[in-house]
Design a protein around this motif. Structure first.
Motif, PDB file in Angstrom:
ATOM      1  N   ILE A   1       0.845  -1.213   0.000  1.00  0.00           N
ATOM      2  CA  ILE A   1       0.000   0.000   0.000  1.00  0.00           C
ATOM      3  C   ILE A   1       0.877   1.259   0.000  1.00  0.00           C
ATOM      4  CG2 ILE A   1      -1.621   1.353   1.416  1.00  0.00           C
ATOM      5  CD1 ILE A   1      -2.790  -1.416   2.310  1.00  0.00           C
ATOM      6  N   LEU A   2       1.929   1.234   0.821  1.00  0.00           N
ATOM      7  CA  LEU A   2       2.821   2.396   0.882  1.00  0.00           C
ATOM      8  C   LEU A   2       3.500   2.650  -0.456  1.00  0.00           C
ATOM      9  CD1 LEU A   2       4.498   1.934   4.402  1.00  0.00           C
ATOM     10  CD2 LEU A   2       2.807   3.656   3.724  1.00  0.00           C
TER      11      LEU A   2
ATOM     12  N   LEU B   1       2.654   7.876  -6.442  1.00  0.00           N
ATOM     13  CA  LEU B   1       2.065   9.142  -6.897  1.00  0.00           C
ATOM     14  C   LEU B   1       3.075  10.282  -6.830  1.00  0.00           C
ATOM     15  CD1 LEU B   1      -1.374   8.799  -5.051  1.00  0.00           C
ATOM     16  CD2 LEU B   1      -0.881   8.352  -7.469  1.00  0.00           C
ATOM     17  N   TRP B   2       4.136  10.071  -6.063  1.00  0.00           N
ATOM     18  CA  TRP B   2       5.171  11.106  -5.925  1.00  0.00           C
ATOM     19  C   TRP B   2       6.288  10.810  -6.928  1.00  0.00           C
ATOM     20  CZ3 TRP B   2       9.825  11.239  -2.330  1.00  0.00           C
ATOM     21  CH2 TRP B   2      10.396  12.515  -2.306  1.00  0.00           C
TER      22      TRP B   2
ATOM     23  N   THR C   1       0.912   4.037  -2.895  1.00  0.00           N
ATOM     24  CA  THR C   1       0.639   5.450  -2.608  1.00  0.00           C
ATOM     25  C   THR C   1       1.847   6.310  -2.981  1.00  0.00           C
ATOM     26  OG1 THR C   1      -0.665   4.663  -0.734  1.00  0.00           O
ATOM     27  CG2 THR C   1      -0.201   7.025  -0.805  1.00  0.00           C
TER      28      THR C   1
END
Lengths: 255, 308
Positions: free
Chosen positions: A194-195, A201-202, A198
């Motif tokens: 999950i990390l 996106l960066w 997420t």
């Protein structure tokens, strides 16, 4: 690493002679074989979900191609197969500790480093072989159904996914070495996934970390892939670091 | 005599609990050594440290002169170990497991073949093709002893090998251990006193993380037996029981079935002179005056306070 060969042979026998040979390869092969068929009949399947001629709703589905079959394959790898890896491999080391077999083998001339590395080699081997066979089946079936199936695309996408998946094999081994609970290790595995998802996106994390590999297999099939050298390189290095960390953590653990 | 195991000031602390509190122990090479103690005394912790499965908080533990902390393959190559509950791969057969265990020691094929055949027979598992997952507890323990012998170890360490076995399974395992006497050093932890009396020649008693005594069994019994005196008189046994009971050096009197009295005394030399004098003064014959037999159980209960 005395005892490595004997322990690795035991690991391979254990995979072949127990449920392990059925579960992960079964999942991989099921999705390998069902993907091209689902892609071919996608439009018909969607049509059966709509009330016939009542809603006035029209859904336009383009004519399916080999790319749809390949995307089915990479999508299943990136989700279901990876989840299976996280759940199943969470007990790589803790399972032997819990059953008491680790005590019997580690009081013989088998170093803990050999124990950890043999586990990684056998589990990674199971995954790699199952996924390569699955990719070949998808490729062959796609060609049979669509009459077109570029090998390079599915090969590249599969190899890139394997690089990412092997990082998770090493991560699960590290968590399994550190925790007695298979569920706890699996929970940590999902948290990392999950990390990374997420974090993708960066921009910098996407370009220079394994986060960039999450969507890469699909992107390779669709011809939209970003440069992958750094995510692959960092993933390989992290895999080795996790493996070394697993050895270090397991050496410190009391059995 | 050289020591197979030397332990000095060994301490292991888990949080607030001191599982081992300065244990000192020497196990002579060639002995069948009983490591006796009530449940929770620290026996398994000691074995786990000796086999490299756990690390000591303080102190040292050596096997054949080599420190077991971070035990190397060289240390493990000399030992055979049976944990209290041996875990086997349920999908293997006994023969397969023994071959696997032998391969971890790097034993060559022809030698391994011979050893596997001999050990399968020793464990009474010849012809058994059942997978290990279907084994009874007794079969698992016997196979556990067999796998611990696959490398012909110089030191065999067994953790509670007979606990939770039925009488037949217990006898089978004890027979196996007994048959090893003189061939290898056996370090055998248990809380079952009769097992120790049957197969061990030397014993250490561990209580609350400390070794309270260590000696050959005969010496231990003799040491504690000197506090018992068996007295048999020709008549008036009841009267003598009362008279002896009034003496300050007698702490306890027991009547045997044959009428003899067993005196537990605080001063054996005084008792040996006072008893004949008292009997002669009464004009009664003294049929028997000898040191009493003491069981290991009595020694054990005496040393650990009867809380086992």
């Amino acid at each position: 690493m005395r005892g490595f060969g004997a322990f690795l042979r035991k690991e391979v026998s254990e995979i072949v002679r127990t449920w392990r040979i059925w579960v992960l390869p079964g999942i991989v092969l099921f999705f390998a074989l069902s993907g091209p068929v689902l892609a071919r009949f996608q439009a018909e399947l969607i049509a059966t979900l709509l009330p016939a001629g009542e809603s006035g709703l029209t859904i336009q589905v383009s004519e399916p191609t080999f790319a749809d079959a390949y995307v089915q394959w990479t999508k299943n790898l990136s989700q279901i197969v990876l989840f299976a890896v996280i759940i199943m491999f969470g007990g790589m080391i803790s399972g032997e500790k819990r059953s008491g077999t680790a005590v019997l083998v580690l009081t013989k001339p088998l170093s803990r480093a050999a124990f950890v590395v043999a586990k990684f080699v056998s589990y990674a081997g199971l995954l790699v072989v199952a996924v390569i066979v699955g990719a070949l089946l998808t490729w062959g079936e796609t060609y049979a159904i669509f009459g077109e199936a570029p090998f390079t695309q599915i090969a590249e996408a599969t190899v890139v996914w394997l690089v990412f998946a092997l990082l998770f094999v090493a991560l699960m081994e590290l968590f399994s070495a550190a925790l007695d609970s298979q569920a706890g290790a699996a929970g940590l595995g999902f948290l990392i996934w999950i990390l990374l998802g997420t974090g993708a996106l960066w921009g910098p994390l996407f370009r220079y970390s394994p986060a960039g590999l999450i969507s890469a297999p699909n992107a390779l099939i669709l011809g939209q892939a970003e440069p992958l050298m750094w995510p692959i390189l960092v993933s390989v290095v992290l895999t080795l670091v996790c493996l070394l960390a697993s050895v270090a953590v397991f050496r410190r653990r009391e059995l | 005599m050289n020591s197979a195991i030397e332990i000095a000031a060994l301490t292991k602390v888990y949080g607030e609990k001191r599982a081992l509190d300065g244990v000192d122990l020497q196990v002579p090479e060639g002995s069948v050594f009983g490591f006796l103690g009530p449940n929770g005394a620290g026996k398994t912790t000691t074995l786990r440290i000796l086999t490299g499965l756990a690390r000591p908080t303080a102190g040292t533990a050596r096997v054949f002169g080599r420190d077991v902390v971070g035990a190397t393959n060289e240390v493990r190559a000399d030992i055979g170990f049976l944990p209290d509950v041996p875990g086997f791969y349920p999908w293997m057969t006994a023969t397969e497991f023994l071959r696997f265990a032998g391969a971890l020691f790097g034993i060559g094929k022809s030698e391994l073949d011979a050893r596997v055949d001999a050990l399968v027979e020793l464990a009474g598992l010849t012809g058994v093709t059942t997978k290990l997952g279907g084994y009874s507890r007794g079969m698992r323990q016997r196979l556990g002893v067999a796998q611990a012998l696959i490398n012909a170890p110089k030191l065999l360490m067994l953790d509670e090998p007979t606990s939770a076995l039925d009488p037949i399974g217990r006898k089978e395992v004890l027979d196996m251990i007994e048959s090893l006497g003189g061939r290898t050093t056996v370090f055998f932890s248990t809380h079952i006193l009769s097992d120790v009396e049957r197969v061990c020649d030397t014993v250490a008693i561990l209580h609350e993380g400390r070794v309270v005594t260590q000696a050959p069994i005969d010496e231990l019994k003799a040491r504690y037996g000197t506090t018992k005196l068996v007295v048999e008189v020709t008549e008036a046994a009841d009267e003598f029981a009362e008279r002896f009971g009034r003496q300050a050096w007698v702490s306890e009197i027991e009547r045997l079935d044959d009428g003899a009295l067993v005196l537990t005394v605080s001063d054996i030399e005084l008792a040996r002179t006072a008893v004949p004098a008292m009997v002669a003064e009464r004009g009664v014959g003294l049929r028997r005056l000898e040191s009493g037999e003491v069981s290991l159980e009595e020694v054990f209960v005496d040393l650990v306070g009867g809380d086992s």
